[in-house]
Scaffold this active site. Structure first.
Site, PDB file in Angstrom:
ATOM      1  N   HIS A   1       0.853  -1.200   0.000  1.00 30.50           N
ATOM      2  CA  HIS A   1       0.000   0.000   0.000  1.00 30.50           C
ATOM      3  C   HIS A   1       0.879   1.237   0.000  1.00 30.50           C
ATOM      4  O   HIS A   1       2.100   1.163   0.219  1.00 30.50           O
ATOM      5  CB  HIS A   1      -0.971   0.011   1.181  1.00 30.50           C
ATOM      6  CG  HIS A   1      -0.311   0.033   2.527  1.00 30.50           C
ATOM      7  ND1 HIS A   1       0.332   1.147   3.031  1.00 30.50           N
ATOM      8  CD2 HIS A   1      -0.192  -0.925   3.479  1.00 30.50           C
ATOM      9  CE1 HIS A   1       0.798   0.879   4.236  1.00 30.50           C
ATOM     10  NE2 HIS A   1       0.510  -0.369   4.530  1.00 30.50           N
TER      11      HIS A   1
ATOM     12  N   GLU B   1      -4.554  -6.582  12.545  1.00 28.25           N
ATOM     13  CA  GLU B   1      -4.606  -5.129  12.652  1.00 28.25           C
ATOM     14  C   GLU B   1      -4.323  -4.536  11.272  1.00 28.25           C
ATOM     15  O   GLU B   1      -3.244  -4.744  10.705  1.00 28.25           O
ATOM     16  CB  GLU B   1      -3.581  -4.624  13.670  1.00 28.25           C
ATOM     17  CG  GLU B   1      -3.721  -3.139  13.960  1.00 28.25           C
ATOM     18  CD  GLU B   1      -2.756  -2.663  15.039  1.00 28.25           C
ATOM     19  OE1 GLU B   1      -2.701  -1.441  15.278  1.00 28.25           O
ATOM     20  OE2 GLU B   1      -2.060  -3.509  15.630  1.00 28.25           O
ATOM     21  N   LEU B   2      -5.260  -3.815  10.734  1.00 25.79           N
ATOM     22  CA  LEU B   2      -5.199  -3.336   9.353  1.00 25.79           C
ATOM     23  C   LEU B   2      -3.935  -2.526   9.071  1.00 25.79           C
ATOM     24  O   LEU B   2      -3.648  -1.542   9.758  1.00 25.79           O
ATOM     25  CB  LEU B   2      -6.441  -2.499   9.043  1.00 25.79           C
ATOM     26  CG  LEU B   2      -6.560  -1.967   7.609  1.00 25.79           C
ATOM     27  CD1 LEU B   2      -6.639  -3.109   6.608  1.00 25.79           C
ATOM     28  CD2 LEU B   2      -7.776  -1.051   7.481  1.00 25.79           C
ATOM     29  N   ASP B   3      -3.193  -2.942   8.040  1.00 25.94           N
ATOM     30  CA  ASP B   3      -2.006  -2.216   7.550  1.00 25.94           C
ATOM     31  C   ASP B   3      -0.982  -1.952   8.648  1.00 25.94           C
ATOM     32  O   ASP B   3      -0.274  -0.939   8.620  1.00 25.94           O
ATOM     33  CB  ASP B   3      -2.412  -0.891   6.889  1.00 25.94           C
ATOM     34  CG  ASP B   3      -3.175  -1.102   5.590  1.00 25.94           C
ATOM     35  OD1 ASP B   3      -2.973  -2.152   4.951  1.00 25.94           O
ATOM     36  OD2 ASP B   3      -3.980  -0.233   5.222  1.00 25.94           O
ATOM     37  N   ALA B   4      -0.887  -2.845   9.614  1.00 25.53           N
ATOM     38  CA  ALA B   4       0.037  -2.625  10.732  1.00 25.53           C
ATOM     39  C   ALA B   4       0.949  -3.825  10.957  1.00 25.53           C
ATOM     40  O   ALA B   4       1.595  -3.926  12.000  1.00 25.53           O
ATOM     41  CB  ALA B   4      -0.744  -2.324  12.008  1.00 25.53           C
TER      42      ALA B   4
END
Length: 236
Positions: free
Chosen positions: A145, A179-182
């Protein structure tokens, strides 16, 4: 530590090495794994409508730059079918019903299990994986991303960044967690821009960075160069 051992330097095969080393590993309470670089990993690619990351990975695979098997591509749209099938790779279109996403992911999980994937690459797949898949494939799902997070969250991040007059844009390749995008970061890169660049320029340059960062991250993973250490990675 990471050791790369020439197969022709040993008097036994991979299984023999595993059996010979196991007592030493037990004695020193090691966490360890042994991979055969001669056995290509099975990589399932997932995408939505944007093609740049998918096309780049398919080209690198087709040219022999990425040593892996791609048993199939999964998408929630049918737009990229002809592109994928030109490479002789099966294409699974699994639509998403916003009121019943569970059915979509049930089918996706079945396809992944059917093709015995070692690695899943989200090549701009614009759906959030449910916790069950994240738990089942820890350290096996790779995402890409833009690197604006957490500053520019939500839709049209490049438009938001342009309004703020940012001077650097980039991309982040990481493992997927609940955990989103972590998740643990594998690779990142940036490119400098200026006030002369339009939003369209930023999107184009951003796609270039996304492609190269994802390719590097996937290559490092396929070559077993990435060690997970908590929420960090050690990349050899």
């Amino acid at each position: 530590m990471r050791h790369c051992i020439r197969a022709d330097s040993l008097p036994f095969d991979v299984k023999g090495l595993e059996e010979a080393f196991a007592p030493i590993a037990d004695e020193f309470e090691m966490s360890w794994q042994l991979s055969d670089s001669g056995a290509p990993k099975k990589v399932i690619l997932m995408a939505s409508k944007q093609s740049h990351c998918l096309v780049d990975l398919l080209h690198r695979w087709h040219s022999g730059e990425l040593e892996c098997d791609i048993p199939c591509v999964i998408s929630n749209h049918d737009d990229l079918r002809s592109l994928v099938e030109w490479h002789g790779i099966p294409y699974f279109h699994v639509p998403v019903d916003k009121d019943n996403k569970a059915e979509h992911f049930r089918r996706v999980t079945a396809i992944i299990e059917e093709h015995k994937a070692d690695t899943i690459v989200l090549a701009r797949y614009m759906q959030i994986l449910p916790p069950e898949i994240c738990q089942q494939y820890v350290g096996q799902v790779i995402n890409i991303h833009h690197s604006f997070l957490p500053s520019f969250v939500g839709a049209k991040p490049y438009h938001q960044a342009a309004e703020r007059g940012v001077k650097l844009i980039g991309a982040t390749c990481h493992y997927v967690t609940q955990e989103l995008d972590a998740g643990p970061i594998i690779d990142q890169d940036v490119i400098r821009i200026s006030h002369n660049d339009t939003v369209e320029d930023m999107v184009r340059l951003g796609k270039d960075v996304e492609k190269s960062v994802l390719a590097r991250g996937v290559r490092s993973h396929l070559e077993d160069r990435v060690l997970l250490h908590g929420n960090k990675t050690i990349v050899f």
